[in-house]
Enzyme design. Structure first.
Site, PDB file in Angstrom:
ATOM      1  N   GLU A  91       0.839  -1.195   0.000  1.00 21.72           N
ATOM      2  CA  GLU A  91       0.000   0.000   0.000  1.00 21.72           C
ATOM      3  C   GLU A  91       0.876   1.248   0.000  1.00 21.72           C
ATOM      4  O   GLU A  91       2.000   1.225   0.487  1.00 21.72           O
ATOM      5  CB  GLU A  91      -0.906  -0.066   1.251  1.00 21.72           C
ATOM      6  CG  GLU A  91      -1.803   1.108   1.491  1.00 21.72           C
ATOM      7  CD  GLU A  91      -2.835   1.364   0.404  1.00 21.72           C
ATOM      8  OE1 GLU A  91      -2.428   1.497  -0.758  1.00 21.72           O
ATOM      9  OE2 GLU A  91      -4.034   1.483   0.724  1.00 21.72           O
ATOM     10  N   ASP A  92       0.347   2.333  -0.547  1.00 19.34           N
ATOM     11  CA  ASP A  92       1.110   3.591  -0.543  1.00 19.34           C
ATOM     12  C   ASP A  92       1.106   4.233   0.844  1.00 19.34           C
ATOM     13  O   ASP A  92       2.127   4.661   1.344  1.00 19.34           O
ATOM     14  CB  ASP A  92       0.583   4.573  -1.607  1.00 19.34           C
ATOM     15  CG  ASP A  92      -0.932   4.781  -1.547  1.00 19.34           C
ATOM     16  OD1 ASP A  92      -1.609   4.145  -0.712  1.00 19.34           O
ATOM     17  OD2 ASP A  92      -1.448   5.579  -2.363  1.00 19.34           O
ATOM     18  N   ASP A  95      -3.737   5.469   6.448  1.00 18.87           N
ATOM     19  CA  ASP A  95      -4.207   6.697   7.077  1.00 18.87           C
ATOM     20  C   ASP A  95      -5.112   6.300   8.252  1.00 18.87           C
ATOM     21  O   ASP A  95      -4.617   5.974   9.329  1.00 18.87           O
ATOM     22  CB  ASP A  95      -4.924   7.505   5.985  1.00 18.87           C
ATOM     23  CG  ASP A  95      -5.387   8.877   6.414  1.00 18.87           C
ATOM     24  OD1 ASP A  95      -4.660   9.552   7.149  1.00 18.87           O
ATOM     25  OD2 ASP A  95      -6.486   9.286   6.000  1.00 18.87           O
ATOM     26  N   PHE A 144      -1.799  15.823   4.370  1.00 25.03           N
ATOM     27  CA  PHE A 144      -1.999  15.195   3.070  1.00 25.03           C
ATOM     28  C   PHE A 144      -0.736  15.305   2.219  1.00 25.03           C
ATOM     29  O   PHE A 144      -0.114  16.353   2.138  1.00 25.03           O
ATOM     30  CB  PHE A 144      -3.181  15.845   2.337  1.00 25.03           C
ATOM     31  CG  PHE A 144      -3.795  14.921   1.325  1.00 25.03           C
ATOM     32  CD1 PHE A 144      -4.719  13.952   1.717  1.00 25.03           C
ATOM     33  CD2 PHE A 144      -3.444  15.002  -0.016  1.00 25.03           C
ATOM     34  CE1 PHE A 144      -5.280  13.086   0.787  1.00 25.03           C
ATOM     35  CE2 PHE A 144      -4.000  14.145  -0.948  1.00 25.03           C
ATOM     36  CZ  PHE A 144      -4.918  13.191  -0.552  1.00 25.03           C
ATOM     37  N   ARG A 157       0.369  11.968  -9.320  1.00 22.67           N
ATOM     38  CA  ARG A 157       0.965  10.623  -9.165  1.00 22.67           C
ATOM     39  C   ARG A 157       2.320  10.511  -9.847  1.00 22.67           C
ATOM     40  O   ARG A 157       3.149   9.691  -9.488  1.00 22.67           O
ATOM     41  CB  ARG A 157       0.040   9.561  -9.777  1.00 22.67           C
ATOM     42  CG  ARG A 157      -1.304   9.417  -9.080  1.00 22.67           C
ATOM     43  CD  ARG A 157      -1.986   8.137  -9.540  1.00 22.67           C
ATOM     44  NE  ARG A 157      -3.409   8.109  -9.241  1.00 22.67           N
ATOM     45  CZ  ARG A 157      -3.936   7.723  -8.085  1.00 22.67           C
ATOM     46  NH1 ARG A 157      -3.150   7.340  -7.105  1.00 22.67           N
ATOM     47  NH2 ARG A 157      -5.247   7.711  -7.912  1.00 22.67           N
TER      48      ARG A 157
HETATM   49  P1  IMP Z   1      -7.409   4.805   4.929  1.00 21.12           P
HETATM   50  O1  IMP Z   1      -8.449   3.781   4.603  1.00 21.12           O
HETATM   51  O2  IMP Z   1      -7.970   5.979   5.667  1.00 21.12           O
HETATM   52  O3  IMP Z   1      -6.211   4.228   5.644  1.00 21.12           O
HETATM   53  O4  IMP Z   1      -6.941   5.451   3.566  1.00 21.12           O
HETATM   54  C1  IMP Z   1      -5.998   4.877   2.777  1.00 21.12           C
HETATM   55  C2  IMP Z   1      -6.082   5.395   1.363  1.00 21.12           C
HETATM   56  O5  IMP Z   1      -6.413   6.784   1.315  1.00 21.12           O
HETATM   57  C3  IMP Z   1      -4.732   5.271   0.715  1.00 21.12           C
HETATM   58  O6  IMP Z   1      -4.654   4.087  -0.015  1.00 21.12           O
HETATM   59  C4  IMP Z   1      -4.652   6.480  -0.178  1.00 21.12           C
HETATM   60  O7  IMP Z   1      -5.125   6.144  -1.455  1.00 21.12           O
HETATM   61  C5  IMP Z   1      -5.570   7.491   0.450  1.00 21.12           C
HETATM   62  N1  IMP Z   1      -4.822   8.488   1.220  1.00 21.12           N
HETATM   63  C6  IMP Z   1      -4.773   8.633   2.563  1.00 21.12           C
HETATM   64  N2  IMP Z   1      -3.973   9.652   2.925  1.00 21.12           N
HETATM   65  C7  IMP Z   1      -3.505  10.173   1.776  1.00 21.12           C
HETATM   66  C8  IMP Z   1      -2.586  11.257   1.492  1.00 21.12           C
HETATM   67  O8  IMP Z   1      -2.037  11.962   2.357  1.00 21.12           O
HETATM   68  N3  IMP Z   1      -2.324  11.463   0.166  1.00 21.12           N
HETATM   69  C9  IMP Z   1      -2.888  10.727  -0.829  1.00 21.12           C
HETATM   70  N4  IMP Z   1      -3.727   9.708  -0.599  1.00 21.12           N
HETATM   71  C10 IMP Z   1      -4.038   9.432   0.689  1.00 21.12           C
HETATM   72 MG    MG Z   2      -4.220   3.690  -1.892  1.00 20.42          MG
END
Ligand code: IMP
Ligand code: MG
Length: 169
Positions: A91-92, A95, A144, A157
């Protein structure tokens, strides 16, 4: 000024890859790269992995703009059978942790032998999950970020470095 330069990102990726090379020695893990955001990290990571491995992709969508919708939609399922496999989810960024929690559960339900989460970036202040994020490139503050595969509403990207988006004043 980038938040993390190409060189810094490269060092982070090398460290994650060497941890995987040690931990998965003698195994043949299945990398499941979570699209879209992890395609750049996944591609760089895989080139530094020296153990035998397979690579597959999963596409999910959960974000609009800079705020989570809390919804995880599976747009493209894993094409490889995960039953009995040692899965490494790539995963990138983790969050709130909702996306990875959901995918991890689905992989376990599909009969994976083990499921570990490998993320380039981790925002501990935002994390609400009740599971372990196993392999973390680096922790970052709850701001972010864009670049190196991560987007802001679809854009950014292609940037080779990672940038923090300034909050509105
Ligand atoms: P989560 O489900 O809240 O953990 O969100 C994860 C997904 O939200 C990641 O796979 C990203 O695609 C996106 N995301 C969360 N934070 C960021 C950020 O700071 N920049 C870009 N994408 C983010
Ligand atoms: Mg993602």
């Amino acid at each position: 000024m980038p938040y993390l330069s190409e060189e810094e990102l490269s060092k982070i990726v090398s460290k994650v890859a060497s941890d995987i090379n040690v931990e998965y020695a003698g195994k043949c893990p299945l990398f499941v790269v979570v699209l879209n955001g992890a395609f750049v990290f996944g591609s760089d990571l895989i080139k530094k992995v020296t153990v035998d491995c397979e690579v597959s992709f999963l596409r999910v969508s959960s974000y609009r703009g800079t705020a989570s919708t809390g919804e995880v939609k599976e747009m493209m399922p894993v094409g490889t059978d995960v039953n009995g496999r040692d899965v490494i989810l790539v995963e990138d960024i983790v969050d709130t942790g909702r996306t990875m929690g959901d995918i991890k559960r689905k992989m376990a339900e599909a009969g994976a032998n083990s499921v570990k989460i490998c993320t380039l970036l981790f925002k501990p202040e935002a994390f609400q999950g009740n599971y372990k994020v196993d392999l973390v490139g680096t922790e970052i503050p709850d701001r972010f970020v864009v670049g190196y595969g991560l987007d802001y509403d679809g854009l950014g990207r292609n940037l080779p470095s990672l940038y923090q988006i300034k909050p509105k004043l």
